[in-house]
Enzyme design. Structure first.
Site, mmCIF file in Angstrom:
data_model
loop_
_atom_site.group_PDB
_atom_site.id
_atom_site.type_symbol
_atom_site.label_atom_id
_atom_site.label_comp_id
_atom_site.label_asym_id
_atom_site.label_seq_id
_atom_site.Cartn_x
_atom_site.Cartn_y
_atom_site.Cartn_z
ATOM 1 N N ASP A 121 0.822 -1.214 0.000
ATOM 2 C CA ASP A 121 0.000 0.000 0.000
ATOM 3 C C ASP A 121 0.857 1.266 0.000
ATOM 4 O OD1 ASP A 121 0.958 -0.458 2.561
ATOM 5 O OD2 ASP A 121 -0.999 -0.734 3.466
ATOM 6 N N ASP B 240 -7.420 -2.914 13.995
ATOM 7 C CA ASP B 240 -8.781 -3.369 13.692
ATOM 8 C C ASP B 240 -8.793 -4.628 12.823
ATOM 9 O OD1 ASP B 240 -7.798 -2.300 11.362
ATOM 10 O OD2 ASP B 240 -9.470 -0.926 10.999
ATOM 11 N N HIS C 58 -6.955 -4.986 9.999
ATOM 12 C CA HIS C 58 -6.715 -4.771 8.570
ATOM 13 C C HIS C 58 -5.377 -5.355 8.136
ATOM 14 C CE1 HIS C 58 -4.982 -0.603 9.735
ATOM 15 N NE2 HIS C 58 -3.971 -1.247 9.220
ATOM 16 N N GLU D 298 -9.581 -1.958 5.317
ATOM 17 C CA GLU D 298 -10.327 -1.680 6.541
ATOM 18 C C GLU D 298 -11.566 -2.573 6.619
ATOM 19 O OE1 GLU D 298 -8.797 -0.016 8.606
ATOM 20 O OE2 GLU D 298 -8.157 1.972 7.967
HETATM 21 C C1 GLP Z 1 -0.339 0.101 8.562
HETATM 22 C C2 GLP Z 1 -0.050 -0.727 7.325
HETATM 23 C C3 GLP Z 1 -0.270 -2.215 7.580
HETATM 24 C C4 GLP Z 1 0.430 -2.617 8.874
HETATM 25 C C5 GLP Z 1 -0.134 -1.837 10.019
HETATM 26 C C6 GLP Z 1 0.419 -2.248 11.376
HETATM 27 O O1 GLP Z 1 -1.677 0.356 8.735
HETATM 28 N N1 GLP Z 1 -0.843 -0.324 6.215
HETATM 29 O O2 GLP Z 1 0.242 -2.951 6.488
HETATM 30 O O3 GLP Z 1 0.246 -3.996 9.085
HETATM 31 O O4 GLP Z 1 0.178 -0.473 9.755
HETATM 32 O O5 GLP Z 1 1.515 -1.473 11.719
HETATM 33 P P1 GLP Z 1 2.369 -1.649 13.033
HETATM 34 O O6 GLP Z 1 3.342 -2.724 12.751
HETATM 35 O O7 GLP Z 1 3.024 -0.314 13.194
HETATM 36 O O8 GLP Z 1 1.436 -1.987 14.139
#
Ligand code: GLP
Length: 261
Positions: A67, A136, A138, A143
């Site tokens: 993304d 959440d 995702h 989402e």
């Molecule tokens: C973002 C990314 C996800 C990732 C998530 C969790 O939202 N788009 O791909 O899994 O963050 O991030 P963290 O590892 O900082 O909890």
């Protein structure tokens, strides 16, 4: 799905890096799907170390990120391109032309999304997709209520995601509220998937994701449909899992895990 519990966040990240390194050694032209977020920083640090100490070779590897934010350029420290350059690409011998992220600055977002899907297909599909999980549930930026067959598209981020991710911006007001993300269906097309989850704040959601019913409310539950998905967690993230004993038994006894014990 297989789930492995490691003692702490660093050993979990190290195991994931070892699995990626093995795939890369077996197939130097590996098409690797990459993720961002705090959890992944340790994985990339281990891959960089393996490159520097053991000569792990990325010269033929192609990467596709899950993304990218819409409306901030690659030079913005909050962009995922900037994150990837900083944590991985600038420190290994990958050809920058072989690294792909969705184009969050495209004038025509829809055609940029279509182009991203076409590019993945042109390279023969993703061999190994690395994933983290949002609070959440995702994956990527899929989402709640993302269709389980969704493809790469523009998504509005949930207020809870914006609240968590904006802390990564020097100026939180600059955090975009929209992104381009691979769809859940795009992710499920990868030949292999590794989901890495660490920390007590993720304990509840990972239990829902792997042991709960499949629902578009929690995109990560779709991974239960994937035939080759490995989930690596640390002890803090494992506390709410019901079948812990079984997961520990598999890791301790199955030959496939012997080299990692
Ligand atoms: C973002 C990314 C996800 C990732 C998530 C969790 O939202 N788009 O791909 O899994 O963050 O991030 P963290 O590892 O900082 O909890």
């Amino acid at each position: 799905m297989e789930l492995v519990i490691q003692p702490d966040a660093d050993s979990a990240a190290r195991l994931v890096a070892l699995l990626i390194a093995k795939a890369l050694r077996e197939k130097p032209h590996l098409v690797l799907g990459l993720a961002t977020g705090r959890t992944m920083e340790r994985v990339y640090a281990h891959l960089v170390r393996m490159h520097k100490e053991q000569g792990l070779d990325f010269s033929l590897c192609r990467t596709f990120n899950l993304d990218e934010y819409i409306g901030i350029p690659a030079s913005h420290p909050g962009s995922y391109r900037f994150y990837m350059n900083r944590h991985l690409f600038s420190q290994i011998n990958i050809d920058p032309r072989n690294t792909f992220l969705p184009d969050g600055m495209a004038c025509d977002t829809q055609s940029a999304c279509r182009h991203y899907e076409e590019l993945i297909a042109e390279f023969g599909g993703i061999d190994l997709q690395l994933l983290g999980i949002g609070a959440d549930g995702h994956i990527g930026f899929n989402e709640s209520l993302s269709a389980l067959r969704s493809r790469t598209r523009e998504k509005a981020l949930a207020p809870s995601t914006i609240a968590v991710n904006r802390t990564l911006f020097d100026n939180p007001a600059e955090m975009p509220s929209r992104a381009i993300t691979m769809g859940v269906g795009t992710i499920l097309d990868a030949s292999n998937i590794i989901l890495l989850v660490t920390g007590s704040t993720k304990a509840e959601i990972i239990a829902k994701a792997v042991e709960g019913p499949i629902t578009s409310m929690v995109s990560a539950t779709a991974l239960q449909l994937h035939p080759r998905c490995r989930v690596v967690v640390d002890e803090h993230a494992a506390t709410r899992l019901q079948a812990q004993e079984y997961y520990r038994w598999i890791f301790a006894t199955e030959p496939e895990w012997a080299e990692y014990r």
